[in-house]
Design a protein around this motif. Structure first.
Motif, PDB file in Angstrom:
ATOM      1  N   VAL A 171       0.823  -1.211   0.000  1.00  0.00           N
ATOM      2  CA  VAL A 171       0.000   0.000   0.000  1.00  0.00           C
ATOM      3  C   VAL A 171       0.864   1.271   0.000  1.00  0.00           C
ATOM      4  CG1 VAL A 171      -0.383   0.186   2.495  1.00  0.00           C
ATOM      5  CG2 VAL A 171      -2.180   0.903   0.920  1.00  0.00           C
ATOM      6  N   LYS A 172       2.035   1.240   0.630  1.00  0.00           N
ATOM      7  CA  LYS A 172       2.926   2.424   0.617  1.00  0.00           C
ATOM      8  C   LYS A 172       3.452   2.704  -0.783  1.00  0.00           C
ATOM      9  CE  LYS A 172       4.127   2.634   5.399  1.00  0.00           C
ATOM     10  NZ  LYS A 172       5.055   2.644   6.469  1.00  0.00           N
ATOM     11  N   ASP A 173       3.842   1.643  -1.495  1.00  0.00           N
ATOM     12  CA  ASP A 173       4.281   1.825  -2.886  1.00  0.00           C
ATOM     13  C   ASP A 173       3.161   2.445  -3.719  1.00  0.00           C
ATOM     14  OD1 ASP A 173       6.636   0.457  -2.180  1.00  0.00           O
ATOM     15  OD2 ASP A 173       5.992  -1.430  -3.100  1.00  0.00           O
ATOM     16  N   PHE A 174       1.939   1.952  -3.519  1.00  0.00           N
ATOM     17  CA  PHE A 174       0.795   2.476  -4.266  1.00  0.00           C
ATOM     18  C   PHE A 174       0.560   3.942  -3.918  1.00  0.00           C
ATOM     19  CE2 PHE A 174      -3.625   3.445  -5.056  1.00  0.00           C
ATOM     20  CZ  PHE A 174      -3.781   2.994  -6.357  1.00  0.00           C
ATOM     21  N   ASP A 175       0.663   4.287  -2.653  1.00  0.00           N
ATOM     22  CA  ASP A 175       0.483   5.676  -2.224  1.00  0.00           C
ATOM     23  C   ASP A 175       1.487   6.583  -2.936  1.00  0.00           C
ATOM     24  OD1 ASP A 175      -0.679   7.767  -0.601  1.00  0.00           O
ATOM     25  OD2 ASP A 175       1.096   7.650   0.675  1.00  0.00           O
ATOM     26  N   ALA A 176       2.724   6.122  -3.057  1.00  0.00           N
ATOM     27  CA  ALA A 176       3.768   6.919  -3.714  1.00  0.00           C
ATOM     28  C   ALA A 176       3.480   7.102  -5.212  1.00  0.00           C
ATOM     29  CB  ALA A 176       5.129   6.251  -3.516  1.00  0.00           C
ATOM     30  N   LEU A 220      -8.724   6.113   2.718  1.00  0.00           N
ATOM     31  CA  LEU A 220      -8.399   4.749   3.110  1.00  0.00           C
ATOM     32  C   LEU A 220      -6.906   4.472   2.925  1.00  0.00           C
ATOM     33  CD1 LEU A 220      -9.307   1.911   3.994  1.00  0.00           C
ATOM     34  CD2 LEU A 220      -9.862   1.453   1.596  1.00  0.00           C
ATOM     35  N   ILE A 221      -6.339   4.898   1.820  1.00  0.00           N
ATOM     36  CA  ILE A 221      -4.902   4.712   1.585  1.00  0.00           C
ATOM     37  C   ILE A 221      -4.089   5.482   2.622  1.00  0.00           C
ATOM     38  CG2 ILE A 221      -3.002   5.222  -0.025  1.00  0.00           C
ATOM     39  CD1 ILE A 221      -4.577   2.730  -0.791  1.00  0.00           C
TER      40      ILE A 221
END
Length: 181
Positions: free
Chosen positions: A145-150, A164-165
């Motif tokens: 999820v952190k990679d996706f947030d970035a 949610l993220i």
């Protein structure tokens, strides 16, 4: 299919759309380690599943019709936050992030049609190239999820998903701000 001049059957719009998948998207996704079921492609990457769906319009009839390109990501961490088990066989509706491809690149059309005079091989390669550039390549480094947030894609959907993220990566103040906005 009805015969065309010379007796060969003419493909319907739905058949031509499936042909685009078979000639372009399926080989491209396979080269990137995706599995296939029907018009759906997915791969697991760490704590996420990258999921892609080709949706045929319910209004396709005979020679006329269109298809849509749906991009999704399923997060094991969000299932865990909700106290839910990760589905053993992913489906598009399991994805917490679900958008049409044009939401990730606004220069893309909302849907694609495949007229009878379409040069199929070139069109299939072009669709595969677009999906690879806009969806597959950016997700290559997304394993949690952190990679996706970035990646910055969370803002492509309404406020609830970015909140949610933010919550899932531990940015509680940002999550609260997004929910209260």
């Amino acid at each position: 299919s009805h015969p065309r001049a010379g007796g060969a059957p003419m493909q319907s719009a739905t058949e031509r759309s499936k042909d685009v998948v078979a000639r372009g998207l399926a080989p491209m996704f396979k080269a990137h380690g995706f599995r296939k079921s029907g018009l759906n492609f997915w791969r697991s990457a760490g704590a996420v599943t990258h999921y892609f769906n080709v949706q045929l319009s319910q209004w396709n009839r005979g020679d006329e019709g269109v298809f849509y390109l749906n991009a999704g990501v399923m997060f094991d961490e969000i299932f865990a936050l909700r106290g839910e088990l990760v589905p053993p066989t992913p489906k598009y509706e399991h994805c917490q992030f679900m958008v049409r491809l044009e939401c990730l690149d606004t220069a893309l059309p909302a849907f694609y049609s495949v007229p009878t005079d379409t040069p199929m091989e070139a069109f299939a390669r072009e669709i595969a190239s677009v999906v690879e550039r806009v969806y597959v390549q950016p997700l290559a480094a997304v394993h949690n999820v952190k990679d996706f947030d970035a990646l910055g894609w969370a803002r492509a959907v309404p406020w609830s998903f970015p909140a949610l993220i933010a919550y899932a990566v531990g940015h509680l103040e940002d999550a609260r701000r997004l929910v209260q906005a």
